[in-house]
Design a protein around this motif. Structure first.
Motif, PDB file in Angstrom:
ATOM      1  N   GLN A   1     -11.434 -12.646 -12.950  1.00  0.00           N
ATOM      2  CA  GLN A   1     -11.964 -14.000 -12.809  1.00  0.00           C
ATOM      3  C   GLN A   1     -11.340 -14.899 -13.867  1.00  0.00           C
ATOM      4  N   LEU A   2     -10.916 -16.083 -13.423  1.00  0.00           N
ATOM      5  CA  LEU A   2     -10.343 -17.081 -14.326  1.00  0.00           C
ATOM      6  C   LEU A   2     -11.371 -18.205 -14.490  1.00  0.00           C
ATOM      7  N   PHE A   3     -11.935 -18.298 -15.721  1.00  0.00           N
ATOM      8  CA  PHE A   3     -13.005 -19.262 -15.997  1.00  0.00           C
ATOM      9  C   PHE A   3     -12.422 -20.620 -16.385  1.00  0.00           C
TER      10      PHE A   3
ATOM     11  N   ILE B   1     -14.847  -5.808 -13.729  1.00  0.00           N
ATOM     12  CA  ILE B   1     -14.240  -7.141 -13.622  1.00  0.00           C
ATOM     13  C   ILE B   1     -13.590  -7.511 -14.957  1.00  0.00           C
ATOM     14  N   GLY B   2     -12.327  -7.904 -14.896  1.00  0.00           N
ATOM     15  CA  GLY B   2     -11.642  -8.442 -16.073  1.00  0.00           C
ATOM     16  C   GLY B   2     -11.651  -9.956 -15.991  1.00  0.00           C
ATOM     17  N   PHE B   3     -11.366 -10.642 -17.091  1.00  0.00           N
ATOM     18  CA  PHE B   3     -11.390 -12.106 -17.028  1.00  0.00           C
ATOM     19  C   PHE B   3     -10.555 -12.737 -18.133  1.00  0.00           C
ATOM     20  N   ALA B   4     -10.345 -14.038 -17.978  1.00  0.00           N
ATOM     21  CA  ALA B   4      -9.738 -14.862 -19.032  1.00  0.00           C
ATOM     22  C   ALA B   4     -10.189 -16.299 -18.817  1.00  0.00           C
TER      23      ALA B   4
ATOM     24  N   VAL C   1      -1.042 -19.367 -13.432  1.00  0.00           N
ATOM     25  CA  VAL C   1      -1.617 -18.069 -13.808  1.00  0.00           C
ATOM     26  C   VAL C   1      -1.990 -17.278 -12.549  1.00  0.00           C
ATOM     27  N   LEU C   2      -2.696 -17.948 -11.635  1.00  0.00           N
ATOM     28  CA  LEU C   2      -3.168 -17.267 -10.417  1.00  0.00           C
ATOM     29  C   LEU C   2      -1.981 -16.730  -9.614  1.00  0.00           C
TER      30      LEU C   2
ATOM     31  N   TYR D   1     -11.135 -17.881  -8.989  1.00  0.00           N
ATOM     32  CA  TYR D   1     -11.012 -19.040  -9.877  1.00  0.00           C
ATOM     33  C   TYR D   1     -12.360 -19.757  -9.900  1.00  0.00           C
ATOM     34  N   PHE D   2     -12.848 -20.051 -11.117  1.00  0.00           N
ATOM     35  CA  PHE D   2     -14.155 -20.714 -11.271  1.00  0.00           C
ATOM     36  C   PHE D   2     -13.959 -22.074 -11.952  1.00  0.00           C
TER      37      PHE D   2
END
Ligand code: CP3
Length: 346
Positions: free
Chosen positions: A204-206, A141-144, A229-230, A244-245
């Protein structure tokens, strides 16, 4: 194309039939693991993030030690503002990361560098090295951080209970705030797409601080730019799920159009209500209160089973905590959570 097509995680996110729910934990690579603390003792936090070999090692630890179904790359959301030119300090035991020179005026926003993806090569290298070490065992899982949450730290300068400096900036200088959020969104699209090129199977976008604003302002400053972004990432890599979180939001009205392919649900929200409010084509992830992992294993099992029962069996769903695992969590308790999910048939 996507080397983990058949993994439990990706099948569940596509709403395909699964034998049981996939499970991982936010902040699963971290201080509750003695093996993490041992590596951390050899370097500072940012050094760990920027040494791909070590970052890959701690990324894989929870797969081996607690049996999670996915590995989230070890990094931090704040490497983006740092790459844009802001000095970032993470000191031992001093209340988290801070920016000694936070953004205060439109001029500060204009000084931020753009086209910074190349400066984050260490993240892509860590993903590639993690893939090598995992050898197909579980997806990566990648994230930003979402634009709003990054802007909150960049303007406030550090974590805060109310983010009052940040909020005052947004209210008083909306044009400068939107310029900052747009600038961040453009960088985040490239950064996330590049993570998928390095091998990330899910993103995942925090948006940890979505809940600090009144709903109307959250929609204008938070959701709108997260959505950019999404959408941008989905257009570039349509096969990679992006969750999206938005922590602390009180309604999911309009979220189906946000561009996210699914949603992380925070621990304060009732999972059953989230499942009803969001169309069932959107997989959900979450949302056990991390504090439950400080209770005896019997209690952990019971509450985990109650959580699992809240999501209809045919729906895409990934079991997780509703925020990051607490550093004082006993490892056996984290294992009890993971084991319970693994033993519960759909
Ligand atoms: O989930 C994972 O295992 C991957 C690693 C990860 C870290 N930070 C490592 C980390 C992820 C996904 C993050 C995201 C992150 N970072 C968020 C969004 C998620 C959330 O928790 O809300 C935020 C808001 C940050 C900013 C940040 N970084 C804070 C507030 C802190 C201090 C909090 C703390 O626990 O000390 C950090 C530092 C940090 N990032 C640590 C870790 C493991 C602790 C540093 C250490 O080892 O000393």
């Amino acid at each position: 194309m996507n080397d983990q097509q058949n993994s439990l995680l990706l099948r569940s996110l596509r709403g395909e039939p699964v034998e049981r729910r996939p499970v991982w934990m936010m902040r699963q690579a971290g201080r509750y693991l003695p093996e993490y603390r041992a590596i951390r003792a050899t370097t500072d936090f940012l050094g760990l993030c920027k040494t791909p070999d070590l970052a890959a090692e701690v990324t894989v630890q929870p797969v081996d030690l607690v049996g999670v179904d996915a590995a989230i790359i070890f990094s931090d959301i704040l490497v983006i503002p740092e790459a844009m030119g802001m000095e970032l300090i993470v000191e031992e035991g001093k209340g988290g990361p801070r920016f000694p020179n936070p953004l205060r005026a439109e001029w500060d926003v204009d000084q931020l560098a753009s086209g910074i993806t190349d400066r984050l090569r260490f993240v892509f290298d860590a993903i590639a090295e993690t893939k090598r070490r995992l050898d197909g065992r579980v997806p990566v899982i990648g994230f930003a951080g979402a634009p709003l949450t990054l802007a909150a730290y960049m303007i406030e300068g550090q974590g805060s209970k109310n983010f009052d400096t940040f909020k005052a900036f947004l209210f008083a200088q909306p044009a400068a705030a939107h310029r900052l959020l747009e600038k961040l969104a453009a960088e985040l699209i490239d950064y996330l797409v590049e993570q998928t090129r390095a091998g990330a199977n899910m993103l995942q976008l925090f948006d940890t601080w979505a809940g600090v604003l009144p709903e109307e302002e959250y929609r204008a400053f938070g959701l709108a730019h997260a959505s950019a972004v999404l959408d941008g990432v989905r257009r570039a890599v349509p096969d990679v799920p992006i969750l999206y979180f938005p922590k602390g939001v009180r309604s999911y009205d309009g979220f189906a159009e946000s561009g996210a392919s699914g949603f992380g649900i925070d621990w304060q929200t009732d999972l059953r209500r989230a499942a009803q409010e969001l169309p069932d084509t959107f997989p959900l992830q979450g949302n056990l209160d991390p504090t439950v992992l400080l209770t005896p294993p019997e209690q952990i099992r019971r509450r985990t089973q109650q959580m699992l029962a809240k999501v209809p069996s045919g729906r895409g769903y990934v079991a997780n905590l509703g925020h990051g695992i607490l550093p004082n969590t006993p490892v056996e308790n984290a294992q009890a959570f993971i084991q319970t999910v693994k033993e519960t048939a759909i």
